[in-house]
Design an enzyme around this catalytic site. Structure first.
Site, PDB file in Angstrom:
ATOM      1  N   LYS A  53       0.669  -1.503   0.150  1.00 43.79           N
ATOM      2  CA  LYS A  53       0.195  -0.125   0.192  1.00 43.79           C
ATOM      3  C   LYS A  53       1.328   1.494  -0.469  1.00 43.79           C
ATOM      4  CE  LYS A  53      -4.069  -2.074   2.518  1.00 43.79           C
ATOM      5  NZ  LYS A  53      -4.969  -2.284   3.601  1.00 43.79           N
ATOM      6  N   GLN A  97      -4.673  -1.529   9.491  1.00 45.21           N
ATOM      7  CA  GLN A  97      -4.169  -2.755   9.200  1.00 45.21           C
ATOM      8  C   GLN A  97      -4.809  -4.000  10.301  1.00 45.21           C
ATOM      9  OE1 GLN A  97      -4.060  -3.184   6.503  1.00 45.21           O
ATOM     10  NE2 GLN A  97      -3.677  -5.375   6.011  1.00 45.21           N
ATOM     11  N   ASP A 120     -11.094   3.350   4.770  1.00 41.65           N
ATOM     12  CA  ASP A 120     -11.396   2.064   5.033  1.00 41.65           C
ATOM     13  C   ASP A 120     -12.686   1.896   4.276  1.00 41.65           C
ATOM     14  OD1 ASP A 120      -9.384  -0.182   4.307  1.00 41.65           O
ATOM     15  OD2 ASP A 120      -8.699  -0.207   6.790  1.00 41.65           O
TER      16      ASP A 120
HETATM   17  N1  GUN Z   1      -6.793  -6.721   6.691  1.00 42.67           N
HETATM   18  C1  GUN Z   1      -7.916  -7.263   5.461  1.00 42.67           C
HETATM   19  N2  GUN Z   1      -8.224  -6.484   3.901  1.00 42.67           N
HETATM   20  C2  GUN Z   1      -8.078  -5.608   5.060  1.00 42.67           C
HETATM   21  C3  GUN Z   1      -8.453  -3.554   4.280  1.00 42.67           C
HETATM   22  O1  GUN Z   1      -8.924  -3.979   3.552  1.00 42.67           O
HETATM   23  N3  GUN Z   1      -7.869  -2.972   5.117  1.00 42.67           N
HETATM   24  C4  GUN Z   1      -7.496  -3.433   6.901  1.00 42.67           C
HETATM   25  N4  GUN Z   1      -7.259  -2.345   6.759  1.00 42.67           N
HETATM   26  N5  GUN Z   1      -7.165  -4.539   6.989  1.00 42.67           N
HETATM   27  C5  GUN Z   1      -7.060  -5.586   6.520  1.00 42.67           C
END
Ligand code: GUN
Length: 293
Positions: A53, A97, A120
């Site tokens: 990311k 995350q 998110d």
């Molecule tokens: N863990 C797995 N997918 C995601 C996501 O799209 N965002 C976040 N913050 N954690 C994740």
């Protein structure tokens, strides 16, 4: 034989579009969008995703900040970090995350993120808006799947969509988006989960299957209708001594079998995964635009 829904190429295209928007902003003397990511602990998969990311931000000219916290941080300390990020005017959005260590309550953490910075789309306010079909941040994985369907011009209106898995991050929002009014949308949706009985009878009737289960090679050819659209959200690490990394990433779909029956199929890797990142960047651009106006 099926047509591959190329998430990697599509996500690259979206990233190029965003990079052009950043160049235009800079030409006007404006600052670029800024995304922060909070990572708690040293989980290998989470490190990989967050790293990806951050690198994607750099590639398209976004500013990015990675905040790494120890595994044993207290919930109160994490909430204090979130409060700082909520109040940081140089930031357009941030993510925490998931999963978090067991001693931290994810619900409390998500609730603490300011909805305007929740790129998110996990905060109850944004999730509620999404369910009502209002403009908001949409969770990146289901958003990426909808975008992939849109860019390949796949019409799912009136079709039977079956979603496997009811997680807050993928399955549940996916079921809502597929059934919402819009294009793509207007599907008749069945949301299946661990208590569903006779799952194969249900998937066999599906025009589109979205599998977000996390069980390698779970969806086999006998569970799929001829000509179905198959979307694989699974990204399980499976130990493989022959691979330099010591593991390979395996999807929920038995790809070699199912590709012979499906009309369209997403590969793993190179399908849904890259789309998730592209849509997080898209959400960050939306947060920036809202801030700037
Ligand atoms: N863990 C797995 N997918 C995601 C996501 O799209 N965002 C976040 N913050 N954690 C994740």
């Amino acid at each position: 034989m099926s047509i591959i829904l190329d998430g990697k190429a599509t996500s690259n295209q979206i990233k190029e579009e965003l990079a052009e928007q950043v160049l235009a902003l800079k030409a006007q003397g404006k600052r670029p969008p800024h995304l922060a990511a909070v990572l708690v602990g040293n989980d290998g998969a989470s490190l990989t995703y967050v790293g990806s990311k951050v690198r994607s931000c750099q590639k398209i000219g976004f500013e990015s900040t990675l905040i790494q916290l120890e595994d044993n941080i207290t919930q109160a300390e994490l909430l204090a970090t979130i409060e700082k990020l909520n109040n940081d005017t140089s930031l357009d959005g941030f993510i925490v995350q998931l999963p978090l260590p067991k001693h931290i309550d994810e619900e409390v953490v998500i609730d603490a993120i300011h909805p305007d910075k929740d790129v998110d789309g996990f905060h109850p306010t944004n999730f509620g808006k999404m369910a009502l079909g209002m403009k908001t941040f949409i969770p990146a994985t289901p958003f990426g799947i909808m975008e992939l369907l849109k860019r390949y011009k796949l019409d799912i209106s009136g079709k039977h969509a079956v979603v496997i898995g009811r997680s807050h991050i993928v399955g549940r929002p996916m079921s809502i988006l597929l059934s919402n009014k819009g294009n793509p949308g207007n599907a008749t949706v069945t949301l299946t989960h661990s208590r569903t009985q006779n799952l194969a009878d249900i998937t066999k009737e599906a025009d589109i299957v979205v599998s977000a289960l996390g069980v390698p090679n779970f969806l086999t050819a006998d569970m799929v209708k001829d000509g179905a659209i198959i979307i694989d959200v699974g990204i399980t690490r499976v130990t493989d001594a022959n691979h330099p990394k010591g593991y390979v990433i395996v999807g929920d779909v038995h790809y070699d079998q199912v590709k012979e029956k499906a009309s369209y199929i997403t590969p793993v890797p190179g399908g849904v995964g890259p789309m998730t990142i592209a849509m997080l960047l898209q959400n960050t651009m939306l947060a920036y635009t809202r801030n700037a106006s």
